[in-house]
Design a protein around this motif. Structure first.
Motif, PDB file in Angstrom:
ATOM      1  N   ARG A 206       0.843  -1.207   0.000  1.00  0.00           N
ATOM      2  CA  ARG A 206       0.000   0.000   0.000  1.00  0.00           C
ATOM      3  C   ARG A 206       0.871   1.247   0.000  1.00  0.00           C
ATOM      4  O   ARG A 206       1.928   1.283   0.636  1.00  0.00           O
ATOM      5  N   ALA A 207       0.399   2.253  -0.712  1.00  0.00           N
ATOM      6  CA  ALA A 207       1.077   3.548  -0.735  1.00  0.00           C
ATOM      7  C   ALA A 207       0.320   4.501   0.184  1.00  0.00           C
ATOM      8  O   ALA A 207      -0.917   4.452   0.264  1.00  0.00           O
ATOM      9  N   TRP A 208       1.060   5.364   0.867  1.00  0.00           N
ATOM     10  CA  TRP A 208       0.408   6.337   1.743  1.00  0.00           C
ATOM     11  C   TRP A 208       1.154   7.663   1.695  1.00  0.00           C
ATOM     12  O   TRP A 208       2.342   7.719   1.407  1.00  0.00           O
ATOM     13  N   PHE A 209       0.420   8.747   1.956  1.00  0.00           N
ATOM     14  CA  PHE A 209       0.919  10.102   1.777  1.00  0.00           C
ATOM     15  C   PHE A 209       1.761  10.519   2.981  1.00  0.00           C
ATOM     16  O   PHE A 209       1.330  10.411   4.125  1.00  0.00           O
ATOM     17  N   LEU A 210       2.976  10.996   2.723  1.00  0.00           N
ATOM     18  CA  LEU A 210       3.896  11.364   3.799  1.00  0.00           C
ATOM     19  C   LEU A 210       3.632  12.740   4.412  1.00  0.00           C
ATOM     20  O   LEU A 210       3.726  12.893   5.634  1.00  0.00           O
ATOM     21  N   PRO A 211       3.331  13.791   3.621  1.00  0.00           N
ATOM     22  CA  PRO A 211       3.114  15.103   4.246  1.00  0.00           C
ATOM     23  C   PRO A 211       1.924  15.086   5.198  1.00  0.00           C
ATOM     24  O   PRO A 211       0.962  14.341   5.004  1.00  0.00           O
ATOM     25  N   MET A 212       1.986  15.917   6.213  1.00  0.00           N
ATOM     26  CA  MET A 212       0.886  16.051   7.152  1.00  0.00           C
ATOM     27  C   MET A 212       0.070  17.286   6.802  1.00  0.00           C
ATOM     28  O   MET A 212       0.599  18.261   6.260  1.00  0.00           O
ATOM     29  N   ARG A 213      -1.197  17.247   7.100  1.00  0.00           N
ATOM     30  CA  ARG A 213      -2.044  18.402   6.819  1.00  0.00           C
ATOM     31  C   ARG A 213      -1.778  19.491   7.846  1.00  0.00           C
ATOM     32  O   ARG A 213      -1.806  19.245   9.053  1.00  0.00           O
ATOM     33  N   VAL A 214      -1.488  20.687   7.376  1.00  0.00           N
ATOM     34  CA  VAL A 214      -1.187  21.783   8.287  1.00  0.00           C
ATOM     35  C   VAL A 214      -2.483  22.230   8.970  1.00  0.00           C
ATOM     36  O   VAL A 214      -3.526  22.340   8.334  1.00  0.00           O
ATOM     37  N   ARG A 215      -2.403  22.426  10.266  1.00  0.00           N
ATOM     38  CA  ARG A 215      -3.557  22.872  11.045  1.00  0.00           C
ATOM     39  C   ARG A 215      -3.398  24.308  11.521  1.00  0.00           C
ATOM     40  O   ARG A 215      -4.362  25.026  11.710  1.00  0.00           O
ATOM     41  N   ARG A 216      -2.168  24.715  11.767  1.00  0.00           N
ATOM     42  CA  ARG A 216      -1.883  26.104  12.101  1.00  0.00           C
ATOM     43  C   ARG A 216      -0.405  26.342  11.808  1.00  0.00           C
ATOM     44  O   ARG A 216       0.414  25.438  11.973  1.00  0.00           O
ATOM     45  N   TRP A 217      -0.058  27.561  11.369  1.00  0.00           N
ATOM     46  CA  TRP A 217       1.328  27.871  11.053  1.00  0.00           C
ATOM     47  C   TRP A 217       2.078  28.190  12.332  1.00  0.00           C
ATOM     48  O   TRP A 217       1.723  29.116  13.065  1.00  0.00           O
ATOM     49  N   PRO A 218       3.134  27.433  12.671  1.00  0.00           N
ATOM     50  CA  PRO A 218       3.915  27.724  13.876  1.00  0.00           C
ATOM     51  C   PRO A 218       4.903  28.873  13.654  1.00  0.00           C
ATOM     52  O   PRO A 218       5.425  29.423  14.603  1.00  0.00           O
ATOM     53  N   PHE A 219       5.185  29.195  12.399  1.00  0.00           N
ATOM     54  CA  PHE A 219       6.111  30.265  12.026  1.00  0.00           C
ATOM     55  C   PHE A 219       5.466  31.068  10.908  1.00  0.00           C
ATOM     56  O   PHE A 219       4.477  30.624  10.312  1.00  0.00           O
ATOM     57  N   PRO A 220       6.018  32.239  10.566  1.00  0.00           N
ATOM     58  CA  PRO A 220       5.523  32.944   9.371  1.00  0.00           C
ATOM     59  C   PRO A 220       5.602  32.030   8.155  1.00  0.00           C
ATOM     60  O   PRO A 220       6.516  31.228   8.024  1.00  0.00           O
ATOM     61  N   SER A 221       4.637  32.155   7.256  1.00  0.00           N
ATOM     62  CA  SER A 221       4.509  31.191   6.164  1.00  0.00           C
ATOM     63  C   SER A 221       5.737  31.145   5.280  1.00  0.00           C
ATOM     64  O   SER A 221       6.070  30.101   4.724  1.00  0.00           O
ATOM     65  N   LEU A 222       6.456  32.240   5.113  1.00  0.00           N
ATOM     66  CA  LEU A 222       7.641  32.213   4.272  1.00  0.00           C
ATOM     67  C   LEU A 222       8.776  31.386   4.892  1.00  0.00           C
ATOM     68  O   LEU A 222       9.639  30.888   4.199  1.00  0.00           O
ATOM     69  N   THR A 223       8.737  31.233   6.236  1.00  0.00           N
ATOM     70  CA  THR A 223       9.725  30.397   6.903  1.00  0.00           C
ATOM     71  C   THR A 223       9.410  28.932   6.709  1.00  0.00           C
ATOM     72  O   THR A 223      10.266  28.119   6.422  1.00  0.00           O
ATOM     73  N   VAL A 224       8.151  28.569   6.883  1.00  0.00           N
ATOM     74  CA  VAL A 224       7.736  27.178   6.722  1.00  0.00           C
ATOM     75  C   VAL A 224       7.827  26.779   5.263  1.00  0.00           C
ATOM     76  O   VAL A 224       8.270  25.704   4.953  1.00  0.00           O
TER      77      VAL A 224
END
Length: 224
Positions: A206-224
């Motif tokens: 089985r294949a599964w998706f590695l990225p996690m869904r972002v729920r809130r930005w812990p840093f400014p978006s340009l940093t993340v």
């Protein structure tokens, strides 16, 4: 790039392979010793996102996976289900106590370094575990949904890589990939594109998706 393994795990066995976790209401080791903080053990057989959301709403802030988790391509379904639970717990900001096992070098390649770092890493050089802990930060490999597209922001390998998923066939598979899809059921183009971008893992057929869904930005978006 993962290989399209012939090994399969049927749906019933996949659900039954849900990990067992020990649960607490607090992150702090001292607080976890206080009466009423430990919630005992639970086998989490449902979809990872649903299980972790329910735990978070119930006040769980720390969990321990009771069995070692194998990272390698030959990992069984139980390890894959545990890794998906780790993905969701990391995204929710839960602390996870776990023991990783790697013998094929995948940990050294930082493939899973967006997940909450393990307490122990067996089978890899000591510096791999040190690097994992030192380089970890929240939202290291995340995705967010927009109207008609999904954006992935990936910093597992040092520099920021951006991927925009807007093909209807690819978008249609994302929810299923969150909890694992039989590789043979994935359209060839979807499998190829996600695999070449390093965004899926493959275990037990089985294949599964590695990225996690972002729920809130812990840093400014340009940093993340």
């Amino acid at each position: 790039m993962p290989s399209r393994s012939a090994e399969r795990t049927d749906a019933g066995a996949w659900r039954a392979a849900g990990p067992e976790a020990e649960l607490w209401l607090d992150y702090d080791p001292a607080a976890r010793e206080l009466p009423g903080i430990a919630l005992g053990r639970r086998t989490l057989t449902g979809p990872a996102a649903e299980e972790v959301t329910e735990l978070h709403r119930a006040g769980v802030r720390c969990l321990r996976l009771t069995e070692p988790v194998r990272l390698c391509a030959d990992a069984p379904a139980a390890s894959a289900r545990a890794l998906m639970l780790l993905r969701e717990a990391t995204g929710q900001g839960l602390a996870v106590l776990w023991h990783a096992v790697c013998t094929d070098g995948c940990a050294e390649r930082r493939r899973f370094h967006h997940l909450y770092p393990p307490e122990e890493l067996t089978g890899a050089a000591a510096e791999v575990a040190v690097d994992w802990r030192a380089s970890y930060f929240p939202s290291k490999c995340v995705y967010r949904r927009g109207p008609g597209f999904v954006e992935v922001r990936d910093r597992r390998f040092g520099t920021l890589e951006l991927f925009t998923v807007d093909e209807p066939g690819h978008l249609a598979q994302l929810d299923a990939l969150a909890d694992g899809v039989e590789v043979g059921l994935l359209p060839e183009a979807v499998y190829r594109d996600f695999a070449e971008a390093g965004l899926i893992a493959e275990h037990a057929g089985r294949a599964w998706f590695l990225p996690m869904r972002v729920r809130r930005w812990p840093f400014p978006s340009l940093t993340v």
